[in-house]
Design an enzyme around this catalytic site. Sequence first.
Site, mmCIF file in Angstrom:
data_model
loop_
_atom_site.group_PDB
_atom_site.id
_atom_site.type_symbol
_atom_site.label_atom_id
_atom_site.label_comp_id
_atom_site.label_asym_id
_atom_site.label_seq_id
_atom_site.Cartn_x
_atom_site.Cartn_y
_atom_site.Cartn_z
ATOM 1 N N SER A 119 1.981 1.382 15.709
ATOM 2 C CA SER A 119 2.928 0.973 14.659
ATOM 3 C C SER A 119 3.192 2.100 13.660
ATOM 4 C CB SER A 119 2.374 -0.247 13.912
ATOM 5 O OG SER A 119 1.077 0.037 13.416
ATOM 6 N N CYS A 120 2.441 3.202 13.753
ATOM 7 C CA CYS A 120 2.678 4.308 12.811
ATOM 8 C C CYS A 120 3.951 5.086 13.165
ATOM 9 C CB CYS A 120 1.488 5.254 12.767
ATOM 10 S SG CYS A 120 1.307 6.215 14.269
ATOM 11 N N TYR B 245 0.687 12.431 15.215
ATOM 12 C CA TYR B 245 0.469 11.377 16.227
ATOM 13 C C TYR B 245 1.746 10.560 16.416
ATOM 14 C CZ TYR B 245 -1.762 7.241 18.378
ATOM 15 O OH TYR B 245 -2.110 6.198 19.211
HETATM 16 O O1 GFB Z 1 -7.496 2.213 10.011
HETATM 17 P P1 GFB Z 1 -7.157 3.442 9.257
HETATM 18 O O2 GFB Z 1 -8.070 4.617 9.403
HETATM 19 O O3 GFB Z 1 -5.713 3.945 9.725
HETATM 20 O O4 GFB Z 1 -7.041 3.133 7.674
HETATM 21 P P2 GFB Z 1 -4.226 3.603 9.306
HETATM 22 C C1 GFB Z 1 -6.436 1.964 7.229
HETATM 23 C C2 GFB Z 1 -6.677 1.834 5.744
HETATM 24 O O5 GFB Z 1 -8.078 1.511 5.537
HETATM 25 C C3 GFB Z 1 -6.440 3.126 4.937
HETATM 26 C C4 GFB Z 1 -8.606 2.339 4.525
HETATM 27 O O6 GFB Z 1 -5.818 2.778 3.715
HETATM 28 C C5 GFB Z 1 -7.842 3.637 4.685
HETATM 29 O O7 GFB Z 1 -7.950 4.420 3.504
HETATM 30 N N1 GFB Z 1 -10.063 2.459 4.694
HETATM 31 C C6 GFB Z 1 -10.976 1.980 3.813
HETATM 32 C C7 GFB Z 1 -10.714 3.061 5.704
HETATM 33 N N2 GFB Z 1 -12.227 2.295 4.214
HETATM 34 C C8 GFB Z 1 -12.082 2.970 5.400
HETATM 35 C C9 GFB Z 1 -13.041 3.539 6.287
HETATM 36 O O8 GFB Z 1 -14.267 3.520 6.075
HETATM 37 N N3 GFB Z 1 -12.548 4.124 7.419
HETATM 38 C C10 GFB Z 1 -11.198 4.173 7.674
HETATM 39 N N4 GFB Z 1 -10.789 4.764 8.800
HETATM 40 N N5 GFB Z 1 -10.247 3.660 6.826
HETATM 41 C C11 GFB Z 1 -3.779 4.828 11.550
HETATM 42 C C12 GFB Z 1 -3.009 6.049 12.004
HETATM 43 O O9 GFB Z 1 -3.433 4.634 10.193
HETATM 44 O O10 GFB Z 1 -3.398 3.656 12.254
HETATM 45 C C13 GFB Z 1 -3.139 6.221 13.479
HETATM 46 O O11 GFB Z 1 -3.502 7.198 11.315
HETATM 47 C C14 GFB Z 1 -2.822 4.930 14.215
HETATM 48 O O12 GFB Z 1 -2.256 7.218 13.912
HETATM 49 C C15 GFB Z 1 -3.626 3.800 13.653
HETATM 50 O O13 GFB Z 1 -1.469 4.652 14.061
HETATM 51 C C16 GFB Z 1 -3.281 2.505 14.332
HETATM 52 O O14 GFB Z 1 -3.892 2.219 9.705
HETATM 53 O O15 GFB Z 1 -3.963 3.982 7.881
#
Ligand code: GFB
Length: 321
Positions: A111-112, A139
């Site tokens: 969805s990004c 990506y």
């Molecule tokens: O799931 P996430 O890493 O990816 O982060 P995206 C989603 C939200 O959760 C962000 C917050 O606002 C992060 O700052 N968050 C809070 C955390 N705590 C944490 C943590 O401990 N770990 C992580 N990872 N996030 C991705 C894209 O975006 O979505 C990819 O970068 C792909 O390319 C994926 O599309 C499905 O949802 O922001």
Amino acid sequence: MNNYHNKKIYVAGHTGMVGSAVMRALQKSGYKNLIAVSSGQLDLRRQSDVEDFFEKQKPDVVIVAAAKVGGILANNTYRAEFIYDNLMIEANLIHASYLHKVKKLIFLGSSCIYPKLAPQPLKEEYLLSGYLEYTNEPYAIAKIAGIKLCENYFRQYECNFISAMPTNLYGPNDNFDLQTSHVLPALIRKFHEAKTNNNPSVTIWGTGKPLREFLFVDDLAEAILFMMEKVEASDLYNLGITHLNIGSGKDISISDLAALISDIIGYNGKIEYDTTKPDGTPRKLMDVSRINSLGWKYKTELEEGIKKTYDWFLNNYIQKV
Ligand code: GFB
């Protein structure tokens, strides 16, 4: 309805969270002629190796679940790898599928791909209507290129190649590494370890304000089988759309997600926010009315999916201290 039961199905990326869920779904549906090869045996970034593999294996159906994936920090750190690896993997698999007359190919994006500030919920038509979110632009560009490869291999060569755009996925076999994972598995591990170690607080990234939609990976696998059997390239491209959104159609704030996971795990400490980490896209809720109207709908509610994922984590991933 296409019956591929006696056809040879190649799941690229079969050991990953999505690929392994697709393998489970295929086996549960009685598909027996499945081929899979590990990245150690075949580097999908090497075009000649991929074409040699197709020459030997001659698959009838290809499901592109192989990709370099990760959470917001991984995307924003390994920017060159996220665009190069994903471009090479998809281009090699799609081109080899064309050369070897693969009957059906399903490409997976995310969805990004949609503009950071597009109207919500995101309709398939909003693709390329605005600027992308910086943290995952490499990506997203690679995945948009994959969608365009499938569309134009249909327009020039009549290839039956279609694209599915899942929302944020989670489930068994997810990545729980705290630096490279997505939010949901990261929070499961953080709250589990905080409870186990009696830590007074858990720190989550960003402000907690962004909203995210989540889909349990086994529900996605069923959507992929649904598209393999019931959606043809002509159905999509002649309607003027290039892909189908696959999601639950519901989103939750990161703060509320954290509270839900903390509650499920039984952690009683505080939640703190590290605002030096990026929030990313404020919201990316997809409009899933098209796939719903074709006959697929998600089944696993978030709380149930988190419990199943936590069980998997405890039985398969838990770091023996
Ligand atoms: O799931 P996430 O890493 O990816 O982060 P995206 C989603 C939200 O959760 C962000 C917050 O606002 C992060 O700052 N968050 C809070 C955390 N705590 C944490 C943590 O401990 N770990 C992580 N990872 N996030 C991705 C894209 O975006 O979505 C990819 O970068 C792909 O390319 C994926 O599309 C499905 O949802 O922001």
